[in-house]
Design a protein around this motif. Structure first.
Motif, PDB file in Angstrom:
ATOM      1  N   ILE A 158       2.023   6.461 -14.196  1.00  0.00           N
ATOM      2  CA  ILE A 158       2.966   6.267 -15.299  1.00  0.00           C
ATOM      3  C   ILE A 158       3.028   7.510 -16.170  1.00  0.00           C
ATOM      4  N   ALA A 159       1.855   8.063 -16.483  1.00  0.00           N
ATOM      5  CA  ALA A 159       1.793   9.236 -17.360  1.00  0.00           C
ATOM      6  C   ALA A 159       2.547  10.418 -16.759  1.00  0.00           C
ATOM      7  N   LYS A 209      -1.667  14.828 -24.286  1.00  0.00           N
ATOM      8  CA  LYS A 209      -2.484  13.606 -24.406  1.00  0.00           C
ATOM      9  C   LYS A 209      -2.153  12.611 -23.297  1.00  0.00           C
ATOM     10  N   LEU A 210      -0.930  12.688 -22.764  1.00  0.00           N
ATOM     11  CA  LEU A 210      -0.538  11.803 -21.673  1.00  0.00           C
ATOM     12  C   LEU A 210      -1.441  11.981 -20.467  1.00  0.00           C
ATOM     13  N   LEU A 211      -1.839  13.204 -20.225  1.00  0.00           N
ATOM     14  CA  LEU A 211      -2.617  13.517 -19.023  1.00  0.00           C
ATOM     15  C   LEU A 211      -4.124  13.623 -19.296  1.00  0.00           C
ATOM     16  N   LYS A 212      -4.553  13.153 -20.493  1.00  0.00           N
ATOM     17  CA  LYS A 212      -5.976  13.207 -20.837  1.00  0.00           C
ATOM     18  C   LYS A 212      -6.457  11.799 -21.153  1.00  0.00           C
ATOM     19  N   LEU A 213      -6.935  11.139 -20.135  1.00  0.00           N
ATOM     20  CA  LEU A 213      -7.376   9.763 -20.292  1.00  0.00           C
ATOM     21  C   LEU A 213      -8.581   9.645 -21.216  1.00  0.00           C
ATOM     22  N   ASP A 214      -9.410  10.705 -21.286  1.00  0.00           N
ATOM     23  CA  ASP A 214     -10.625  10.624 -22.088  1.00  0.00           C
ATOM     24  C   ASP A 214     -10.353  10.669 -23.594  1.00  0.00           C
ATOM     25  N   GLU A 215      -9.095  10.915 -23.999  1.00  0.00           N
ATOM     26  CA  GLU A 215      -8.757  10.893 -25.415  1.00  0.00           C
ATOM     27  C   GLU A 215      -8.523   9.469 -25.920  1.00  0.00           C
ATOM     28  N   PHE A 259       9.413  13.720 -17.253  1.00  0.00           N
ATOM     29  CA  PHE A 259      10.711  13.488 -17.900  1.00  0.00           C
ATOM     30  C   PHE A 259      10.816  14.245 -19.216  1.00  0.00           C
ATOM     31  N   ILE A 260       9.757  14.205 -20.007  1.00  0.00           N
ATOM     32  CA  ILE A 260       9.757  14.911 -21.292  1.00  0.00           C
ATOM     33  C   ILE A 260       9.952  16.412 -21.084  1.00  0.00           C
ATOM     34  N   GLN A 261       9.248  16.993 -20.109  1.00  0.00           N
ATOM     35  CA  GLN A 261       9.347  18.433 -19.873  1.00  0.00           C
ATOM     36  C   GLN A 261      10.715  18.827 -19.323  1.00  0.00           C
ATOM     37  N   SER A 262      11.204  18.065 -18.350  1.00  0.00           N
ATOM     38  CA  SER A 262      12.469  18.431 -17.696  1.00  0.00           C
ATOM     39  C   SER A 262      13.674  18.217 -18.601  1.00  0.00           C
ATOM     40  N   ASN A 263      13.531  17.373 -19.634  1.00  0.00           N
ATOM     41  CA  ASN A 263      14.654  17.105 -20.533  1.00  0.00           C
ATOM     42  C   ASN A 263      14.498  17.765 -21.896  1.00  0.00           C
ATOM     43  N   GLY A 264      13.525  18.658 -22.004  1.00  0.00           N
ATOM     44  CA  GLY A 264      13.360  19.425 -23.233  1.00  0.00           C
ATOM     45  C   GLY A 264      12.983  18.595 -24.444  1.00  0.00           C
ATOM     46  N   LEU A 265      12.206  17.527 -24.219  1.00  0.00           N
ATOM     47  CA  LEU A 265      11.807  16.647 -25.322  1.00  0.00           C
ATOM     48  C   LEU A 265      10.412  16.968 -25.848  1.00  0.00           C
ATOM     49  N   ASP A 266       9.815  18.070 -25.412  1.00  0.00           N
ATOM     50  CA  ASP A 266       8.443  18.376 -25.803  1.00  0.00           C
ATOM     51  C   ASP A 266       8.324  18.660 -27.303  1.00  0.00           C
ATOM     52  N   LYS A 267       9.435  19.025 -27.970  1.00  0.00           N
ATOM     53  CA  LYS A 267       9.392  19.241 -29.424  1.00  0.00           C
ATOM     54  C   LYS A 267       9.343  17.910 -30.161  1.00  0.00           C
ATOM     55  N   THR A 268       9.934  16.875 -29.555  1.00  0.00           N
ATOM     56  CA  THR A 268       9.883  15.537 -30.158  1.00  0.00           C
ATOM     57  C   THR A 268       8.510  14.915 -29.995  1.00  0.00           C
ATOM     58  N   PHE A 269       7.948  15.087 -28.795  1.00  0.00           N
ATOM     59  CA  PHE A 269       6.613  14.557 -28.504  1.00  0.00           C
ATOM     60  C   PHE A 269       5.632  15.736 -28.548  1.00  0.00           C
ATOM     61  N   LEU A 270       5.076  15.987 -29.721  1.00  0.00           N
ATOM     62  CA  LEU A 270       4.297  17.214 -29.934  1.00  0.00           C
ATOM     63  C   LEU A 270       3.015  17.247 -29.109  1.00  0.00           C
ATOM     64  N   ASN A 271       2.399  16.097 -28.897  1.00  0.00           N
ATOM     65  CA  ASN A 271       1.106  16.083 -28.215  1.00  0.00           C
ATOM     66  C   ASN A 271       1.265  15.502 -26.810  1.00  0.00           C
ATOM     67  N   THR A 272       2.134  16.096 -26.014  1.00  0.00           N
ATOM     68  CA  THR A 272       2.391  15.558 -24.679  1.00  0.00           C
ATOM     69  C   THR A 272       1.192  15.703 -23.756  1.00  0.00           C
ATOM     70  N   GLU A 289      -6.065   0.948 -24.330  1.00  0.00           N
ATOM     71  CA  GLU A 289      -5.497   1.764 -25.403  1.00  0.00           C
ATOM     72  C   GLU A 289      -4.604   2.852 -24.821  1.00  0.00           C
ATOM     73  N   GLY A 290      -5.016   3.401 -23.684  1.00  0.00           N
ATOM     74  CA  GLY A 290      -4.194   4.410 -23.004  1.00  0.00           C
ATOM     75  C   GLY A 290      -2.856   3.849 -22.559  1.00  0.00           C
ATOM     76  N   TYR A 291      -2.888   2.629 -22.008  1.00  0.00           N
ATOM     77  CA  TYR A 291      -1.638   1.989 -21.592  1.00  0.00           C
ATOM     78  C   TYR A 291      -0.740   1.696 -22.796  1.00  0.00           C
ATOM     79  N   ASP A 292      -1.350   1.311 -23.911  1.00  0.00           N
ATOM     80  CA  ASP A 292      -0.554   1.081 -25.128  1.00  0.00           C
ATOM     81  C   ASP A 292       0.160   2.367 -25.547  1.00  0.00           C
ATOM     82  N   TYR A 293      -0.583   3.482 -25.428  1.00  0.00           N
ATOM     83  CA  TYR A 293       0.010   4.779 -25.776  1.00  0.00           C
ATOM     84  C   TYR A 293       1.185   5.116 -24.847  1.00  0.00           C
TER      85      TYR A 293
END
Length: 539
Positions: A373-374, A395-401, A380-393, A407-411
């Motif tokens: 899912i992440a 975190k999607l790929l860091k399960l240990d956070e 999608f965020i990277q290919s559509n230029g939304l990385d400025k909207t989602f500042l901490n992208t 809680e990860g699924y909620d995020y």
């Protein structure tokens, strides 16, 4: 929306009738016109026609000859023969034809309008009566539907294996009363049905039978078809023409597009059901049905916007080198399709299933579900230029956070909800841009053909969807907007004393000065001449 075609070789009569019916019921009636039988047939090949109002006596293709050709294209089309000749031979021939009635020109506009209203009422009533009569067949069709569906689903999912032995396939078709021919290529149509969240399983089953009845009511005279429920709860129809030598692929495509619009409207009226169709762009061999079906599903999932009225077309292949054996990535592909296609409900159902499946298994599978899912969201965020909207992208790929996997699924769910919210806003903006482009075209081409059918062809919509979308965005009917533009342009041109009124009428899309004068006076209370004289007195 019904479509009326007016046909007469006398332009003044055609234009006058066109103006009358454009004003009669703009919400229900899209009006087209033709000045010859040959031009009328061109309309028939381009779009569905529900009612034809035609002169009998025309040079070239006469009204009676036109009727025979019309019923080859649209067998449910109603025809009103209009003539100035009180000739028994004409009347007798008209009475022998199906869906045809006879009217004298001398009976006047009011009689003609009354007749068209009656025909529209008859069309609506015939739909209802036919539906009620066929309700008694629902149970029998339901049993047959199940038996045929089991086998055809096998074909749908494993066509290469199921269809390699044509003799065995022929035998199966005969035993199951399947009207299709295994030696001829087949055409596929995919339907997505929007059920209410409270709809029970049995209600869905009954609804599917009724949709099939409506389909058969509209198409059985021209097509052999069988519709089944796929594993996603949608409907898939296998279609072949009853008269394959008489209907080319292009004609079948137009016929399907026009008929499916009517089926959509009838499902909404009689069942309060929204149904969206995705149609093939070509025939396919039985062995290749599985590939074609998957392609249609992808086309449906990747649709732009969420309006069910649009008849979706199969997407063209963009990469001929893509291999089809990527089974391990099916979940990622499905989630990507839902995200790209703005299918929010289906996306979150799939996410919930992945989470439920993962939580019942080994930790490595739980991680795999999360990262599937992440990865979709991150890409999608990277290919559509939304990385400025989602500042901490990252975190999607860091399960240990995340303290817990839940809680990860909620995020992930929160990120996905925000993406869909932004996509919804973008979809509205995109619709506005499309309509703005159409309005600009109208303003720049007032002397051209601005019929609903023509505008739909140019801008790659189907007519009913364009009409609905324009009204939704602008708050007025498309025809009303065109009239406003023509009136505004006419007033500007009339200030130029060097232009004759006949020239002004042609520049704003009226082929005869008589029709232009009637339009202008109705809109302003003055004739063009009176308006111009009033301007002169003010100077």
């Amino acid at each position: 929306m019904f479509r009326l075609l007016i046909v007469d070789d006398e332009e003044i009569i055609t234009d006058a009738l066109y103006d009358v019916f454009c004003e009669l019921m703009p919400e229900q009636l899209d009006v087209c016109k033709a000045y010859s039988g040959e031009e009328a047939l061109d309309w028939m090949s381009r779009t569905r026609i529900d009612i034809v109002l035609t002169d009998i006596s025309m040079p070239g293709l006469s009204g009676l000859q036109l009727v025979e050709r019309i019923q080859d294209y649209w067998p449910r089309c109603k025809i009103i023969l209009l003539t100035g000749y009180n000739n028994f031979e004409y009347i007798y021939k008209a009475m022998q034809m199906h869906h045809v009635r006879y009217l004298l020109k001398t009976e006047g506009f009011e009689k003609i309008k009354e007749t068209v209203r009656k025909v529209i009422k008859e069309i609506k009533q015939s739909h209802l009566e036919q539906y009620l009569l066929e309700q008694t067949d629902e149970q029998r069709l339901g049993y047959e539907f199940v038996a045929q569906g089991d086998f055809m689903r096998h074909v749908l999912e494993r066509s290469t294996l199921a269809c390699e032995d044509k003799l065995r396939l022929t035998s199966e078709f005969e035993q199951l009363n399947i009207s299709l021919h295994p030696m001829e290529d087949v055409y596929l149509v995919l339907a997505n049905i929007e059920y209410s969240p409270k709809t029970s399983y049995s209600q869905r089953s009954n609804t599917l039978v009724r949709v099939r009845l409506i389909w058969d009511q509209h198409l059985y005279k021209q097509l052999h078809s069988i519709g089944i429920v796929d594993r996603y709860g949608g409907l898939v129809w296998f279609v072949q023409s009853r008269h394959s030598h008489q209907r080319t692929l292009s004609q079948l495509f137009k016929y399907m597009e026009g008929s499916l619009e009517l089926i959509q409207e009838e499902c909404l009226d009689s069942l309060d059901l929204k149904i969206q169709f995705t149609i093939s762009t070509d025939f396919t061999q039985w062995e290749d049905i599985t590939k074609k079906y998957e392609k249609l599903r992808q086309s449906q999932l990747l649709r732009v916007g969420g309006d069910y009225r649009e008849i979706l077309k199969e997407y063209a292949d963009t990469d001929k080198n893509v291999k089809s054996g990527m089974q391990s990535y099916q979940k990622i592909e499905l989630l990507t399709s839902y995200l790209e296609g703005n299918r929010e409900k289906e996306f979150f159902i799939e996410v919930k299933e992945i989470q439920s499946y993962a939580e019942c298994r080994h930790y490595s599978q739980m991680m795999e579900g999360y990262f599937s899912i992440a990865l979709v969201l991150y890409s999608f965020i990277q290919s559509n230029g939304l990385d400025k909207t989602f500042l901490n992208t990252d975190k999607l790929l860091k399960l240990d956070e995340h303290s817990y996997l839940s809680e990860g699924y909620d995020y992930l769910n929160e990120v996905a909800k925000e993406i869909f919210r932004q996509k919804q806003n973008e979809s509205k903006d995109r619709a506005s841009l499309m309509i703005d482009r159409i309005t600009l075209y109208i303003e720049d081409n007032l002397s051209a053909d601005l019929s609903l059918v023509r505008l739909a062809e140019i801008h790659f919509f189907n007519p009913s969807y364009l009409s609905h979308l324009f009204k939704q965005e602008k708050g007025i009917n498309l025809s009303e907007y065109i009239d406003r533009c023509r009136l505004r342009k006419a007033k500007d041109l009339l200030q130029n004393g060097n232009l004759k009124i006949r020239e002004v009428s042609q520049l704003v899309g009226y082929h005869t000065a008589h029709s232009f004068t009637r339009f202008f006076k109705k809109s302003t209370g003055q004739t063009p001449k009176e308006y111009r004289e009033g301007l002169s007195q003010m100077l």
